[in-house]
Scaffold this active site. Structure first.
Site, PDB file in Angstrom:
ATOM      1  CG  ASP A 162      -5.276 -12.745   4.853  1.00  0.00           C
ATOM      2  OD1 ASP A 162      -5.089 -14.010   4.950  1.00  0.00           O
ATOM      3  OD2 ASP A 162      -6.141 -12.616   5.567  1.00  0.00           O
ATOM      4  N   GLY A 163      -1.166 -11.130   3.532  1.00  0.00           N
ATOM      5  CA  GLY A 163      -0.384 -10.250   2.765  1.00  0.00           C
ATOM      6  C   GLY A 163       0.489 -11.088   1.697  1.00  0.00           C
ATOM      7  CG  ASN A 202      -7.400  -7.927  -1.265  1.00  0.00           C
ATOM      8  OD1 ASN A 202      -8.095  -8.838  -1.190  1.00  0.00           O
ATOM      9  ND2 ASN A 202      -6.809  -7.531   0.060  1.00  0.00           N
ATOM     10  CG  ASP A 203      -7.731  -2.908  -2.356  1.00  0.00           C
ATOM     11  OD1 ASP A 203      -6.415  -2.867  -2.595  1.00  0.00           O
ATOM     12  OD2 ASP A 203      -7.951  -3.038  -1.341  1.00  0.00           O
ATOM     13  CG  ASP A 210      -8.138  12.168   1.164  1.00  0.00           C
ATOM     14  OD1 ASP A 210      -8.189  13.201   1.119  1.00  0.00           O
ATOM     15  OD2 ASP A 210      -8.225  11.568   2.371  1.00  0.00           O
ATOM     16  CB  ALA A 244      -9.273  -5.167   2.379  1.00  0.00           C
ATOM     17  CE1 TYR A 245      -8.530   3.152   2.501  1.00  0.00           C
ATOM     18  CE2 TYR A 245      -6.839   2.785   0.662  1.00  0.00           C
ATOM     19  CZ  TYR A 245      -7.562   3.635   1.522  1.00  0.00           C
ATOM     20  OH  TYR A 245      -7.241   4.963   1.447  1.00  0.00           O
TER      21      TYR A 245
END
Length: 305
Positions: A68-69, A138-139, A167, A179-180
């Site tokens: 995927d990356g 993605n983000d 954070d 994902a994240y």
């Protein structure tokens, strides 16, 4: 189905370390049989060389060899010139890969025959401190640089949503929502949802639930990085600037993935990879039902004998 046609040049984006011999052998064998050329197109962070360099604009398709990356990097390389990306899994099948390396020859034959469809992916355009926007598929992540906290004010169409210290914050597309941002407690958006997820990361006190914002709205972030500053990441890649003001725009159909009939859905893929799992109570109920069925089957067999 999509238009059929010859593939004369295939652009490659490759994983930095995974074994690719099988996939490259399939590609080279197909290229020889179909009088096609293999070139390697520039992509972020790519240093491994497997083919002569080439321009993605001159390619008929971009093949991403890895996972995927790698496919995400290929999508960025291909989006600017409107080329489709064929994600090739050199390992387990992921959310963005359409075929395994062993099936790559047949996958290319299906493309030539027109036996494929477009999977259009939206992006989020992110303007930082008044500069031209970068696009995240993605983000986008704003995160502290050091041992300090960052303070973030979140606005939606100029209405203040929340101010918090922590954070950082994640802005995710529907694709990136598993994902994240999911790991940070945000919701998953089903494929086709036109929205952005805003997820605070490790907020220190207050009430800061993740927020889903419609695609037609603008999210604005005011960031105070504190004494150590903040950094920004687009699809996992760190950008060398300290953000203060961030605004979003929706980019429909930003990039194109190759999809074949019979491909699993995004939700089915999350279950297959155990990213989403059923609760223990439900699994225990299923186990009891299965055990009772086996006992009844054995009893029926005894009666029949």
């Amino acid at each position: 189905m999509f238009d059929s046609g010859p593939i004369r040049r295939i652009g490659l984006v490759v994983h930095p370390s995974r074994p690719l011999v099988g996939a490259l052998d399939e590609l080279r064998r197909w290229a020889v049989a179909h009088d096609a050329e293999l070139v390697q197109v520039p992509a972020h962070g790519q240093e491994r060389e497997v083919a002569p360099p080439g321009d993605p604009a001159d390619c008929d398709v971009i093949a991403a060899l890895g996972g995927d990356g790698t496919t995400l990097a290929a999508l960025h390389a291909a989006a600017a010139v409107g080329k489709p990306v064929l994600g090739v899994a050199c390992g387990s099948l992921g959310a963005l890969t359409a075929t395994h390396a062993d099936d790559l020859y047949d996958a290319l034959d299906r493309m030539v025959a027109g036996d494929w469809s477009r999977r259009d992916l939206p992006g989020v355009g992110v303007g930082v401190d008044g500069n031209d926007p970068h696009i995240a598929i993605n983000d986008l992540v704003v995160v502290r640089k050091g041992a300090n906290q960052v303070t973030v004010d979140v606005y939606v169409d100029d209405d203040l949503y929340v101010r918090f210290a922590g954070d950082g914050v994640i802005l995710a597309t529907p694709l990136g929502s598993s994902a994240y941002t999911m790991a940070a407690g945000g919701p998953i958006l089903a494929a086709g949802t036109e929205a952005i997820v805003v997820t605070p990361v490790a907020a220190h006190g207050g009430s800061t639930p993740p927020l889903v914002v419609g695609a037609n709205s603008c999210v604005r972030l005011a960031v105070d990085g504190g004494y150590a500053g903040a950094r920004i990441e687009f699809d996992g890649h760190i950008k060398d600037f300290d953000p203060h003001s961030i605004t979003t725009t929706w980019c429909p159909s930003f990039a194109t993935l190759v999809r074949f009939d019979g491909a699993e859905s995004a939700l089915a893929g999350l279950r297959r990879r155990a990213i989403i799992t059923d609760s223990p109570r439900v699994l225990a109920r299923d186990a009891r039902a299965e055990a009772a069925h086996e006992i009844e089957a054995a009893a029926s067999a005894d009666r029949a004998s």
